[in-house]
Design a protein around this motif. Structure first.
Motif, short mmCIF file in Angstrom:
data_model
loop_
_atom_site.label_atom_id
_atom_site.label_comp_id
_atom_site.label_asym_id
_atom_site.label_seq_id
_atom_site.Cartn_x
_atom_site.Cartn_y
_atom_site.Cartn_z
N ARG A 45 2.60 1.59 -3.25
CA ARG A 45 1.40 2.07 -4.68
C ARG A 45 0.95 3.86 -4.13
O ARG A 45 0.74 4.72 -5.23
CB ARG A 45 0.18 1.70 -4.14
CG ARG A 45 0.61 0.20 -4.72
CD ARG A 45 -1.61 -0.47 -5.00
NE ARG A 45 -1.36 -0.96 -3.91
CZ ARG A 45 -1.61 -1.56 -3.48
NH1 ARG A 45 -0.76 -3.19 -3.84
NH2 ARG A 45 -2.73 -1.65 -2.01
N LYS A 46 1.01 4.55 -2.97
CA LYS A 46 1.06 5.18 -2.49
C LYS A 46 2.22 6.59 -2.99
O LYS A 46 1.76 7.45 -3.19
CB LYS A 46 0.72 5.94 -1.05
CG LYS A 46 0.75 7.19 -0.24
CD LYS A 46 0.60 6.73 1.19
CE LYS A 46 -0.02 8.74 1.95
NZ LYS A 46 -0.60 8.43 2.98
N GLY B 30 3.78 6.21 -5.75
CA GLY B 30 4.04 5.64 -6.98
C GLY B 30 5.02 4.32 -7.64
O GLY B 30 5.17 4.57 -8.47
N ILE B 31 4.93 3.52 -6.62
CA ILE B 31 6.04 2.89 -6.98
C ILE B 31 4.63 1.64 -7.51
O ILE B 31 3.87 1.29 -6.69
CB ILE B 31 6.23 2.28 -5.99
CG1 ILE B 31 7.45 3.14 -5.97
CG2 ILE B 31 7.28 0.75 -6.66
CD1 ILE B 31 8.05 2.42 -4.23
N ARG B 32 5.26 1.20 -9.19
CA ARG B 32 4.11 0.43 -9.67
C ARG B 32 3.79 -0.90 -9.32
O ARG B 32 3.50 -1.61 -9.53
CB ARG B 32 4.22 0.83 -11.16
CG ARG B 32 3.75 1.92 -11.27
CD ARG B 32 3.40 2.47 -13.36
NE ARG B 32 2.70 1.35 -13.83
CZ ARG B 32 3.07 1.44 -15.45
NH1 ARG B 32 3.91 2.53 -15.86
NH2 ARG B 32 1.98 0.39 -15.86
N ARG B 33 5.24 -1.60 -9.00
CA ARG B 33 5.76 -2.45 -8.84
C ARG B 33 6.25 -3.11 -7.16
O ARG B 33 7.45 -2.77 -7.34
CB ARG B 33 6.61 -3.15 -10.19
CG ARG B 33 6.81 -4.86 -9.37
CD ARG B 33 7.62 -5.55 -10.78
NE ARG B 33 6.64 -5.59 -11.86
CZ ARG B 33 7.58 -6.07 -13.26
NH1 ARG B 33 8.43 -6.06 -13.51
NH2 ARG B 33 6.74 -5.72 -14.37
N ARG C 57 0.65 -1.13 -0.41
CA ARG C 57 0.29 0.01 -0.14
C ARG C 57 0.81 0.85 0.15
O ARG C 57 0.79 2.57 -0.77
CB ARG C 57 -0.75 -0.10 1.06
CG ARG C 57 -2.17 -0.97 0.54
CD ARG C 57 -3.17 -0.91 2.74
NE ARG C 57 -3.40 -0.08 3.44
CZ ARG C 57 -3.92 0.61 3.87
NH1 ARG C 57 -3.91 -0.76 5.24
NH2 ARG C 57 -3.86 1.84 4.64
#
Length: 208
Positions: free
Chosen positions: A138-139, A141-144, A135
């Protein structure tokens, strides 16, 4: 026992790769390989200070590192592969001449009792920590997101299994040292649970 203080914790069963170039540790490795002793040395964590130059403060609980492969390089250097073996406890530090040395004793784990309850707690927290890490990624901006720690294929032996968990979980060096110094597998799992609870609390705060 020749001793190699490091800035990282070696756990029983873990691999260790080293590049040896500092003169005192070159002398240590040459002595370990002279055929008069077992090709092994003790590894302990540097609590304060640096690996190069001495003047460090060292922990008194460590691990024997058995040399499994060695390549001699130009310029009096070595490349080593080692394997963490028995846990040791330092009973007396000797003079660092020509390299760190200590009187040590092997320190096997205490009595093994059923640890199924704590093992389940470790797995539950590992899953929660991975969920929070994903989480936060993703917050940010890391897509993987980073993969979760694999807790499959663990040893059936409670002592070996507890060290494997300490090696695989995303915890810091202080927590790894606390796990190494735990007197038995149950205490070690309890230490890992505390470390993950702290990490979970930090991640939850960062996600607010």
């Amino acid at each position: 026992m020749p001793m190699f203080p490091l800035g990282a914790v070696l756990l029983p069963g873990e691999p260790l790769s080293l590049q040896i170039f500092e003169p005192r540790y070159v002398a240590l490795i040459e002595d370990c390989l002279d055929g008069r002793r077992e090709p092994e040395f003790g590894v302990v964590l540097i609590a304060r200070g640096h690996e190069v130059g001495g003047g460090d403060v060292r922990t008194d609980v460590g691990v024997l590192a058995q040399i499994t492969d060695v390549v001699q390089l130009p310029g009096s250097r070595f490349r080593l592969r080692c394997q963490g073996a028995d846990r040791i406890r330092v009973t007396d530090w000797l003079t660092d001449a020509p390299y760190p040395r200590a009187e040590v004793e092997r320190w096997p784990d205490g009595a093994v009792t059923d640890d199924a309850d704590l093992l389940a707690g470790v797995r539950e927290r590992a899953d929660r920590l991975h969920e929070l890490t994903a989480r936060l990624a993703r917050k940010s901006g890391i897509r993987r997101p980073p993969p979760s720690a694999s807790l499959d294929g663990l040893s059936a032996d409670p002592s070996a299994r507890s060290f494997e968990l300490a090696a695989r979980l995303p915890i810091g060096q202080t927590d790894r040292q606390a796990a190494l110094a735990a007197p038995d597998p149950r205490a070690r799992l309890d230490t890992l649970i505390t470390a993950m609870d702290d990490a979970i609390a930090v991640m939850e705060f960062r996600l607010l």
